[in-house]
Design a protein around this motif. Structure first.
Motif, PDB file in Angstrom:
ATOM      1  N   GLY A 201      -8.712   4.873  -3.215  1.00 46.26           N
ATOM      2  CA  GLY A 201      -8.760   4.959  -1.860  1.00 46.26           C
ATOM      3  C   GLY A 201      -7.813   4.188  -1.202  1.00 46.26           C
ATOM      4  N   GLU A 202      -7.624   4.040   0.269  1.00 45.80           N
ATOM      5  CA  GLU A 202      -6.644   3.277   0.947  1.00 45.80           C
ATOM      6  C   GLU A 202      -7.290   1.884   1.103  1.00 45.80           C
ATOM      7  N   VAL A 203      -6.566   0.941   1.160  1.00 47.13           N
ATOM      8  CA  VAL A 203      -7.157  -0.487   1.258  1.00 47.13           C
ATOM      9  C   VAL A 203      -7.183  -0.868   2.751  1.00 47.13           C
ATOM     10  N   ARG A 204      -8.445  -1.360   2.980  1.00 44.40           N
ATOM     11  CA  ARG A 204      -8.407  -1.973   4.513  1.00 44.40           C
ATOM     12  C   ARG A 204      -8.277  -3.386   4.324  1.00 44.40           C
ATOM     13  N   THR A 205      -7.351  -3.819   4.991  1.00 43.99           N
ATOM     14  CA  THR A 205      -7.123  -5.446   5.249  1.00 43.99           C
ATOM     15  C   THR A 205      -7.019  -5.429   6.869  1.00 43.99           C
ATOM     16  N   LYS A 206      -7.237  -6.975   7.164  1.00 46.00           N
ATOM     17  CA  LYS A 206      -7.338  -7.134   8.814  1.00 46.00           C
ATOM     18  C   LYS A 206      -6.078  -7.080   9.318  1.00 46.00           C
TER      19      LYS A 206
END
Ligand code: KG4
Ligand code: ZN
Length: 355
Positions: A201-206
């Protein structure tokens, strides 16, 4: 004609080079500690600094001999001052200081990340730098996006919040029983696998341009366990097709993430050139994707030839030349600095604004 002797000992390569006018590489000697560190599956700092102590003098002597010059023909000394392993850096810095003091030569302390960047302008056929350049620097220790508006002018736009890209490759390779360093091995094996066989999956970072790779590493481990992919008993054993698919999908996911964040930074900063540097810049898929990215956005692209992607001293000299020409001399008070950021406080402010 300006001849600089460069010394690099920031991690697990002891290297020395003599470069003329920042163009003609008279020598670029690299002693790798790979065989030593392969036994541990990673770099052991204590072992690394001891190996540098043994290698630095003979490697520098060989660089001079290969270049057919003596110390008397050298105009300045350049050395990596950080970032890197403290003990390893210290070996190079102290050696360079000794040479500089003994011979009364200017001494340039160079940032290792900066030198990876300058590797793209190394060699006779390299293009001239175009600014502003947006650079992705990916190695075993760093994954940084930097906006370079001129020589020595950097703004750090973002970086990794956990593992560096190369580190993630190395750790996944180790988990699968592949040889060290794992980046080149995964790159080679990935050519034989199906990148779409496993979905990462795509990584979510702030932060808008923050990377995170440790999630991919965990996902790879969990997938291997669930699918019964055993680590190879010996690195030379033939890999299963499931293992090939896993490494192909992992490489695809890491490269997709690097490209996605770089594209965002291009759209925000509108640079004129794109630069890919550091050990991971040798990655075939990443090189191909960066070529496409530069074409799409009409940017000049600079990627070092694979032999200059990894740590070497010629790139230290390349970064040192504009500093020497600007009158810099670090003979006084040069220290090895394990944590040495590229880009000043302004860079930090910009990074915050991105969030
Ligand atoms: O720049 P470098 O030689 O040393 C550091 O400053 O870290 O980079 C070494 C890193 C290692 O993690 C290695 O696995 C990775 O670069 N690397 C690659 C490839 N070649 C080297 N990663 C992915 N694909 C490659 N072809
Ligand atoms: Zn490096």
């Amino acid at each position: 004609m300006i001849r600089i002797l460069g010394i690099e000992t920031s991690c697990d390569e002891t290297s020395a080079a003599v470069v003329e006018d920042g163009r003609t590489i008279l020598s670029n000697v690299i002693a790798s500690q790979i065989e030593i560190h392969a036994r541990y599956g990673g770099v052991f700092p204590e072992v690394a600094s001891r190996a540098h102590v043994e290698a630095v003098v003979p490697i520098a002597e060989r660089a001079l001999a290969d270049a057919h010059v003596s110390l008397g023909d050298v105009d300045a000394i350049a050395v990596t001052r950080g970032p890197g392993l403290a003990g390893s850096l210290l070996v190079g810095v102290n050696f360079a200081k000794g040479l500089s003091l003994g011979r009364n030569l200017p001494l340039l302390g160079i940032n290792h990340i900066e030198s990876h960047l300058y590797a793209v302008w190394l060699g006779e056929d390299a293009k001239e730098p175009v600014f502003p350049a947006l650079a992705l620097i990916v190695s075993g220790g760093h994954s940084e996006i930097i906006l370079m508006s001129g020589h020595g002018q950097y703004q750090r736009l973002g970086g990794t919040i956990d593992d560096a890209a190369g580190e993630a490759f190395d750790k996944v390779a180790k988990m699968l029983g592949l040889a060290y360093p794992g980046g080149p091995v995964i790159d080679r094996l990935a050519e034989r696998g199906n990148p779409l066989a496993v979905a990462f999956g795509e990584v979510r970072t702030k932060g808008e341009v923050a990377f995170s790779f440790s999630g991919y590493k965990t996902a790879a481990r969990v997938y291997a366990q669930r699918s019964g992919i055993e680590p190879l008993a010996h690195p030379d054993d033939p890999p299963s097709s499931a293992l090939l698919d896993l490494v192909a999908a992992f490489r695809y996911a890491v490269v997709r993430e690097l490209v996605r964040r770089t594209r965002q930074a291009i759209q925000a900063e509108r640079p004129r050139a794109l630069v890919l540097a550091g050990g991971v810049a040798a990655n075939r898929l990443l090189r191909a994707e960066f070529t496409r990215l530069a074409d799409t956005h009409g940017l000049a692209l600079s990627i070092p030839p694979p032999r200059y992607c990894a740590d070497n001293a010629a790139m230290i000299v390349k970064a040192a030349l504009p500093r020497l020409l600007a009158g810099e001399d670090g003979t006084e008070g040069l220290d090895a600095t394990a944590h040495l950021p590229l880009g000043g406080p302004e860079a930090t402010r910009r990074t915050r604004r991105h969030r």
